[in-house]
Design a protein around this motif. Structure first.
Motif, short mmCIF file in Angstrom:
data_model
loop_
_atom_site.label_atom_id
_atom_site.label_comp_id
_atom_site.label_asym_id
_atom_site.label_seq_id
_atom_site.Cartn_x
_atom_site.Cartn_y
_atom_site.Cartn_z
N ARG A 48 0.87 -1.13 0.15
CA ARG A 48 -0.10 0.02 -0.20
C ARG A 48 0.91 1.06 -0.02
O ARG A 48 0.98 2.08 1.05
CB ARG A 48 -0.86 -0.10 1.14
CG ARG A 48 -2.05 1.06 1.14
CD ARG A 48 -3.11 1.28 2.25
NE ARG A 48 -3.91 2.14 1.95
CZ ARG A 48 -3.75 3.29 2.08
NH1 ARG A 48 -2.70 3.91 2.41
NH2 ARG A 48 -4.65 4.47 1.80
N SER A 49 1.75 1.36 -0.91
CA SER A 49 2.30 2.63 -1.34
C SER A 49 2.81 2.65 -2.68
O SER A 49 2.40 1.77 -3.49
CB SER A 49 3.69 2.73 -0.61
OG SER A 49 4.56 1.77 -1.04
N LEU A 50 3.36 3.87 -3.49
CA LEU A 50 3.51 3.64 -4.61
C LEU A 50 4.65 2.57 -5.02
O LEU A 50 4.95 2.28 -6.31
CB LEU A 50 4.25 5.16 -5.05
CG LEU A 50 5.60 5.59 -4.42
CD1 LEU A 50 6.72 5.18 -5.01
CD2 LEU A 50 5.65 7.12 -4.48
N TRP A 51 5.33 2.05 -4.11
CA TRP A 51 6.27 0.90 -4.40
C TRP A 51 5.60 -0.16 -5.00
O TRP A 51 6.03 -1.42 -5.48
CB TRP A 51 7.12 0.46 -3.16
CG TRP A 51 7.98 1.57 -2.88
CD1 TRP A 51 7.96 2.49 -2.06
CD2 TRP A 51 9.24 1.70 -3.56
NE1 TRP A 51 9.12 3.48 -2.07
CE2 TRP A 51 10.11 2.85 -3.08
CE3 TRP A 51 10.07 0.96 -4.48
CZ2 TRP A 51 11.16 3.37 -3.46
CZ3 TRP A 51 11.25 1.51 -4.82
CH2 TRP A 51 11.84 2.62 -4.46
N ARG A 52 4.16 -0.18 -5.11
CA ARG A 52 3.38 -1.23 -5.73
C ARG A 52 3.54 -1.31 -7.15
O ARG A 52 3.12 -2.35 -7.92
CB ARG A 52 1.93 -1.04 -5.30
CG ARG A 52 1.30 0.09 -6.03
CD ARG A 52 -0.09 0.65 -5.41
NE ARG A 52 -1.24 -0.25 -5.77
CZ ARG A 52 -1.87 -1.19 -5.15
NH1 ARG A 52 -1.84 -1.39 -3.96
NH2 ARG A 52 -2.93 -1.68 -5.94
N GLN A 59 16.11 -2.35 -1.06
CA GLN A 59 15.59 -1.90 0.38
C GLN A 59 15.17 -0.66 0.18
O GLN A 59 16.00 0.37 0.64
CB GLN A 59 16.53 -2.23 1.55
CG GLN A 59 16.61 -3.69 1.64
CD GLN A 59 18.00 -3.82 3.02
OE1 GLN A 59 19.11 -3.41 2.68
NE2 GLN A 59 17.36 -4.49 3.91
N PRO A 60 13.98 -0.45 -0.34
CA PRO A 60 13.52 1.24 -0.39
C PRO A 60 13.39 1.88 0.74
O PRO A 60 13.07 1.19 1.75
CB PRO A 60 12.20 1.07 -1.19
CG PRO A 60 11.78 -0.33 -0.95
CD PRO A 60 12.89 -1.07 -0.70
N THR A 73 10.98 3.67 2.60
CA THR A 73 9.57 4.05 2.43
C THR A 73 8.92 4.26 3.53
O THR A 73 8.90 3.88 4.72
CB THR A 73 8.83 2.79 1.57
OG1 THR A 73 7.67 3.45 1.34
CG2 THR A 73 9.15 1.82 2.19
N MET A 74 7.82 5.21 3.53
CA MET A 74 7.11 5.41 4.80
C MET A 74 5.52 5.28 4.38
O MET A 74 4.86 6.29 4.68
CB MET A 74 7.22 7.04 5.32
CG MET A 74 8.86 6.93 5.79
SD MET A 74 9.07 8.41 6.79
CE MET A 74 9.74 9.61 5.53
N GLY A 75 5.35 4.70 3.22
CA GLY A 75 3.77 4.60 2.71
C GLY A 75 3.29 5.83 1.92
O GLY A 75 1.90 5.88 1.78
N GLU A 76 4.23 6.38 1.26
CA GLU A 76 3.91 7.40 0.27
C GLU A 76 3.09 7.06 -0.93
O GLU A 76 3.23 5.76 -1.39
CB GLU A 76 5.31 8.26 -0.20
CG GLU A 76 6.26 7.37 -0.81
CD GLU A 76 6.97 6.27 0.02
OE1 GLU A 76 6.96 4.97 -0.30
OE2 GLU A 76 7.34 6.86 1.27
#
Length: 377
Positions: A48-52, A63-64, A66-69
């Motif tokens: 559930r982030s742009l890493w989808r 290993q991004p 990420t904080m859910g952006e």
């Protein structure tokens, strides 16, 4: 297809992605060579982030930081005869769309061994790089104009960044950053091409939001152009992958007081055109000499879009109107909402079409200024 590389769009020279760089050997801005895009089956739906959409990136980032952006809401509102959908980018971790670019840019740089970065910013970009640097264990220095909103400077300090305020116009911060780039890697959201690889997630997300179709129109506030070019790159990839039938029309909204993109587009050229610059309340788009002007003009021409320049009183009126719908936006974003009326009056957008307006940041960051503006409006 050859492996992805950095490319100088002016001469076609290529550079490997595995070596950290922010410009060509000649000091010109770079892009990443065109990619083939992804399909809905390539989306990592469990993320559930742009890493989808990480399958759309030119390199694997293991290993991004990420904080859910990303995954921001798309909210429909009545706007006269129109029913635009507002993409609320303040739901990102540092309350602006800049987190999309920062998460990808800093994740790549950290993977390549960069542990300290320099950024110049009028506010949101600096806050974003400060936050993601902190989250990724990287040392961050920000150069910001002395006139930057205190709330944005406070954000940078809170994340532990070293902040140097620079006197003079916005471009002096960039010039000073380039001077200091010999001592610390210049991870500029305007220069480093992987920032655009992050902002292209806007296109992928809007595509998914719209049931895996492209909207008719996308309107956004534009200064240096990272949202505009991100949307263009992302939608071009979706077109290449056969996921959409055509590009949405891309529209850039600028404050009339600082509107170099509008000046060039209106003149029918992709080179700078003289237009007086004055102080504007839309500080996030106060870029007198955008680096990627040529690419922005090309994106709007190819998509059938265009530009709008909004006077200060028009920005204030849109700010007030947005607040009366329940959306408290920063003045920079209000210019994109104001563009709705101008484009509708021109016949460039219609009520029967699906129009997405990117709201890049929250009014909370400029609350004291907005209070003054609305009191005097």
């Amino acid at each position: 297809m050859s492996s992805p590389s950095y490319i100088d769009p002016l001469n076609g020279k290529l550079y490997p992605l595995g070596v950290p760089r922010w410009c060509s050997d000649e000091g010109k801005p770079l892009l990443v060579t065109p990619l083939s895009g992804i399909s809905r089956d390539d989306i990592d739906r469990g993320t559930r982030s742009l890493w989808r959409y990480r399958a759309a990136l030119p390199v694997e980032i293991r290993q991004p930081i990420t904080m859910g952006e990303g995954c921001t809401p798309l909210v429909e509102k009545a706007w006269g005869e129109l029913r635009p959908q507002f993409k609320l980018e303040w739901f990102n971790p540092t309350a602006s769309f800049k987190d999309r670019g920062t998460t990808v840019m800093l994740s790549l740089l950290r993977q390549l061994g960069v542990d300290a970065v320099l950024e110049d910013s009028s506010g949101n970009g600096g806050a974003s790089v400060s936050a993601y640097g902190a989250a990724g264990g990287m040392r961050v220095k920000i150069l910001a104009p002395a006139t930057t909103s205190p709330m944005k400077v406070a954000q940078m300090h809170a994340f532990g960044a070293e902040v140097q305020l620079v006197e003079g116009p916005r471009e002096e911060s960039e010039a000073e950053a380039i001077r200091q780039s010999k001592q610390i890697f210049y991870s500029s959201h305007n220069w480093q091409p992987f920032f655009l690889q992050g902002t292209k997630s806007l296109a992928y997300e809007i595509w998914e939001d719209c049931g895996f179709t492209a909207p008719d129109n996308v309107i956004m506030p534009v200064g240096a152009g990272s949202s505009l070019l991100g949307c263009y790159i992302g939608f071009k990839e979706l077109l290449a992958a056969g996921q959409i039938a055509r590009l949405p029309r891309l529209f850039a909204s600028q404050p009339l007081n600082c509107s170099p993109v509008d000046a060039s587009f209106a003149a029918g050229v992709d080179t700078p055109v003289a237009r007086k610059v004055h102080k504007t309340i839309a500080e996030g788009t106060a870029i007198k000499h955008p680096l990627r002007l040529k690419q922005m003009i090309a994106a709007m021409r190819e998509s059938g879009g265009g530009t709008v320049a909004i006077p200060e009183d028009g920005i204030i009126a849109a700010l007030k109107r947005m607040a009366h719908t329940g959306l408290f936006v920063e003045p920079t974003s209000a210019s994109a909402a104001a563009a709705l009326d101008v484009l509708s009056a021109r016949g460039a957008i219609r009520a029967s079409e699906r129009t997405v307006v990117i709201i890049s940041g929250t009014g909370i960051k400029a609350a004291s200024l907005i209070t003054e503006l609305l009191a005097s409006a």
